[in-house]
Design an enzyme around this catalytic site. Sequence first.
Site, mmCIF file in Angstrom:
data_model
loop_
_atom_site.group_PDB
_atom_site.id
_atom_site.type_symbol
_atom_site.label_atom_id
_atom_site.label_comp_id
_atom_site.label_asym_id
_atom_site.label_seq_id
_atom_site.Cartn_x
_atom_site.Cartn_y
_atom_site.Cartn_z
ATOM 1 N N CYS A 97 60.252 53.498 83.854
ATOM 2 C CA CYS A 97 58.854 53.896 84.003
ATOM 3 C C CYS A 97 58.751 55.190 84.822
ATOM 4 O O CYS A 97 59.136 56.246 84.343
ATOM 5 C CB CYS A 97 58.029 52.760 84.594
ATOM 6 N N HIS A 175 59.213 48.005 81.500
ATOM 7 C CA HIS A 175 59.765 47.415 82.723
ATOM 8 C C HIS A 175 60.688 46.240 82.398
ATOM 9 O O HIS A 175 60.275 45.077 82.459
ATOM 10 C CB HIS A 175 58.635 46.929 83.637
ATOM 11 N N GLU A 177 62.895 45.097 84.294
ATOM 12 C CA GLU A 177 63.197 44.396 85.551
ATOM 13 C C GLU A 177 62.142 43.390 85.943
ATOM 14 O O GLU A 177 62.314 42.635 86.911
ATOM 15 C CB GLU A 177 63.359 45.433 86.677
#
Length: 236
Positions: A97, A175, A177
């Site tokens: 990002c 994202h 994660e």
Amino acid sequence: MRALVVLHDHVTEPGLVGARLAERGYELTTVTVVPEDRHHSPDVKFDFPGAEGWDLIVSLGAPWSVYDESSVGGWIGGELALLREAHRLGIPVLGVCFGAQALTTALGGSVAAAGRPEIGWVEVDTDDPSLVPAGPWFQWHFDHCLLPDGAEELARTDVCVQAFRVGRSLGVQFHPEITTSMVRGWIDLGGREQCLREGVDPDELFTRSQAMQEQARVNARRLVDAFLDRVAGAER
């Protein structure tokens, strides 16, 4: 193997990406650029470590824009220098990002406001599902990357580039994660108002994120493994 993980704020964590890197044998060293008490005035001074000596650098997301000098002017130059040095030395970078946008900028591309934001779980149109799975991936961004010369676009939506490769580095706009604790933190730290402004129900977003956690874990493992094996592991 040593991985430097750049956290830009106190809510974002290495999450599922960090967990898979640890399983693959990486020792993670995290640095946090903006402390909690400066979240609303993030133009802090921060000394980034040099790139030399790391086997991998991960730059995660942030609630600010790379080009917003009033917010990140005190430190963004240092991060861009770190990423340029890593590229010069052939040290792989995974940009997520804001981190992907910083990687883009560091290597001669640029970042601009997207035509519309993306908030929520979104599938991407991918050229290589074995490297960048279609998702769905969690998105929360208002900007998009204009790629530097030499970068290879790997995935996209109708809003923007979603993944690109440059040398031994990979940038993703989504994202991988993400965890439910991060979603909750982002919602509580100003994200609720952003969601409502964009017609997204923040409570439904959190509930969907809870339901997506196992799939998110599988997708993150696939992406990290493919990145390490096929991108970071490639010859310079």
